[in-house]
Design an enzyme around this catalytic site. Structure first.
Site, PDB file in Angstrom:
ATOM      1  CB  SER A 108      -0.924   0.011   1.228  1.00 14.68           C
ATOM      2  OG  SER A 108      -0.186  -0.166   2.405  1.00 14.68           O
ATOM      3  CD  GLN A 110       3.274   1.049   4.029  1.00 17.88           C
ATOM      4  OE1 GLN A 110       4.112   0.841   4.893  1.00 17.88           O
ATOM      5  NE2 GLN A 110       2.468   0.109   3.584  1.00 17.88           N
ATOM      6  CG  HIS A 112       5.753   3.872   8.700  1.00 18.12           C
ATOM      7  ND1 HIS A 112       4.745   2.938   8.754  1.00 18.12           N
ATOM      8  CD2 HIS A 112       6.598   3.440   7.734  1.00 18.12           C
ATOM      9  CE1 HIS A 112       4.976   1.983   7.868  1.00 18.12           C
ATOM     10  NE2 HIS A 112       6.091   2.270   7.238  1.00 18.12           N
ATOM     11  CE  LYS A 135       6.390  -0.819  10.460  1.00 16.42           C
ATOM     12  NZ  LYS A 135       5.339  -1.305   9.589  1.00 16.42           N
ATOM     13  CD  GLU A 137       9.019   0.768   6.835  1.00 15.92           C
ATOM     14  OE1 GLU A 137       8.628  -0.035   7.709  1.00 15.92           O
ATOM     15  OE2 GLU A 137       8.352   1.009   5.822  1.00 15.92           O
ATOM     16  CG  HIS A 276       7.155   4.131   2.179  1.00 16.93           C
ATOM     17  ND1 HIS A 276       6.911   4.911   3.293  1.00 16.93           N
ATOM     18  CD2 HIS A 276       7.032   2.843   2.593  1.00 16.93           C
ATOM     19  CE1 HIS A 276       6.672   4.129   4.327  1.00 16.93           C
ATOM     20  NE2 HIS A 276       6.721   2.861   3.938  1.00 16.93           N
ATOM     21  NE  ARG A 295      -1.521  -0.951   5.412  1.00 15.71           N
ATOM     22  CZ  ARG A 295      -1.528  -1.247   6.696  1.00 15.71           C
ATOM     23  NH1 ARG A 295      -2.413  -0.688   7.503  1.00 15.71           N
ATOM     24  NH2 ARG A 295      -0.634  -2.091   7.186  1.00 15.71           N
ATOM     25  CE  LYS A 301      -2.837  -5.373   5.559  1.00 20.45           C
ATOM     26  NZ  LYS A 301      -1.463  -5.293   6.078  1.00 20.45           N
TER      27      LYS A 301
END
Length: 423
Positions: A108, A110, A112, A135, A137, A276, A295, A301
């Site tokens: 998706s 999204q 964070h 979050k 990453e 991203h 998202r 979702k």
């Protein structure tokens, strides 16, 4: 018997629908070589391997002399294994989750949240935002890897607004002209215009955007069938995403976000509020321990368009700026360090050449997790109960300030990745 502080792990697999199927998946290949008893199902997706102590995928300890069954239980009983600084900074928890991802269809669109927003979202909507942590990453490619990441330079977005009338229709003439007029000498004006355009797109009415998307797909399909060049409309990627998520607003985000292509060993870092979407390929990934994801498209979702459009970082930058550099260690030329601008984690890539037959995985002042991607060796450590056979797919937990000697048996060296926390 001396306390065992280095031991092998058996790690959780997630079979999300976007994962590569059967032995096309790097996750499945690593599983199959690490444990000959594993049966790989040829029609099942193997999306993620989770190496860590996350409650939804706590690694199992593969040493029956250790009474605790999982890594999470063992760390709770032996918090000193984290290293003094890490233990204090992260309240006795392993601060990262290490993963391998094998992506077949897009994840998706999204972003964070940062810690402040995460705490707010968690308090308001705990069912969608399960914790109060950020979050960040990082992904390092194992095979050629593609993702969308961050906003494109404005001139690229403006060019699409001029060559893709369906996109312009969704954003509206006023917002499109505002972006076209915004000058590079006024970055705040550019960000404001970009925010308006992207928010207009993401909030457009379902029937209207589905009609525009269908017109666009039909037009590009016809142009491609006639042998025309559709790159001015990003045609190939549009058709691919539309075939995976027909009628999804996320298909239009390719005109706003950079397409980043990573070769094996190249990395991208995704900080808070960076939009991203991973598109395809295999990577190792490390992140702070959190499940907070906002998202807005390319997903079945829960989507939260309002929060996403509010929180994003609307700073345009070229795709080349999204590739995160590794630095070669001055102490050990086999080690390349990917050290992102957050305290929670860092990743080392260890490339041992075939000329070296004895290699020391050096001690660091942090618990770490070691993954073997290529090669075979026998590992010994004063903190391990016995010799450990390391092969492709093996995963080891190494307590803080412990080292391992590798006695290499493969003719072409080894490739390892190690996640840790360098405070």
């Amino acid at each position: 018997m001396a306390e065992i502080r280095v031991f092998p792990l058996s790690c959780a697999v997630q079979n999300y629908s976007w994962g590569k199927v059967g032995l096309e998946s790097e996750v499945a290949k690593l599983l199959a070589t690490s444990d000959p008893l594993v049966q790989i199902q040829p029609d099942q997706p193997y999306a993620e391997l989770w190496m860590g102590a996350h409650p939804r995928g706590d690694a199992v300890i593969r040493d029956n002399r250790i009474p605790q069954k999982t890594l999470g239980q063992w760390i709770a009983d032996n918090p000193a294994c984290l290293g003094a600084k890490v233990k204090d900074a992260f309240q006795g928890h392993l601060p990262f989750l290490f993963k391998v991802l094998s992506v077949n269809t897009a994840l998706s669109v999204q972003a964070h949240p940062n810690k402040e927003l995460a705490a707010k979202l968690h308090a308001q909507f705990p069912q969608h935002y399960p914790d109060a942590n950020h979050k960040p990453e990082m992904a390092i490619a194992l095979t050629p890897f593609e993702g969308l990441c961050g906003f494109r330079p404005v001139e690229e977005i403006v060019s699409f607004l001029q060559t893709v009338p369906e996109l312009r229709a969704l954003i509206g003439e006023v917002a499109a002209e505002q972006l076209e007029r915004s000058g590079s000498d006024d970055p705040r004006g550019v960000s404001a215009a970009l925010r308006v355009c992207f928010t207009r797109l993401m909030k457009s009415e379902k029937k209207f955007f589905v009609d525009q998307l269908n017109m666009l797909v039909k037009r590009i399909s016809q142009e491609a069938a006639e042998g025309k060049d559709t790159s001015g409309s990003n045609g190939e990627l549009l058709l691919r995403l539309h075939s995976q998520y027909p009628g999804d607003i996320g298909c239009f985000t390719i005109y706003f976000l950079n397409l980043v292509r990573l070769e094996p060993g190249e990395a991208m870092f995704l900080g808070a509020n960076e939009p991203h979407a991973y598109l395809q390929g295999d990577c190792v990934e490390c992140m702070a321990c959190s499940d907070n994801t906002v998202r807005a498209g390319l997903t079945p979702k829960f989507i939260d368009v309002l929060t996403l459009c509010e929180m994003l970082n609307y700073t345009p930058a070229p795709s080349s700026s999204k590739i995160f550099p590794a630095t070669q260690s001055q102490l050990d030329p086999s080690v390349y360090l990917y050290d992102p601008p957050v305290p929670d984690f860092a990743i080392m890539k260890i490339e041992i050449p075939s000329s070296i037959k004895l290699y020391l995985v050096s001690a660091v002042d942090s618990a770490s997790i070691l993954l073997v991607i290529q090669g075979t060796a026998v590992g010994t450590s004063t903190a391990a109960a016995s010799e450990m056979t390391l092969r492709r797919g093996s995963v080891l937990f190494i307590s803080a300030n412990e080292s391992i000697s590798l006695h290499l048996s493969s003719p072409d060296g080894m490739l390892l990745f190690r996640a840790c926390c360098l405070l």
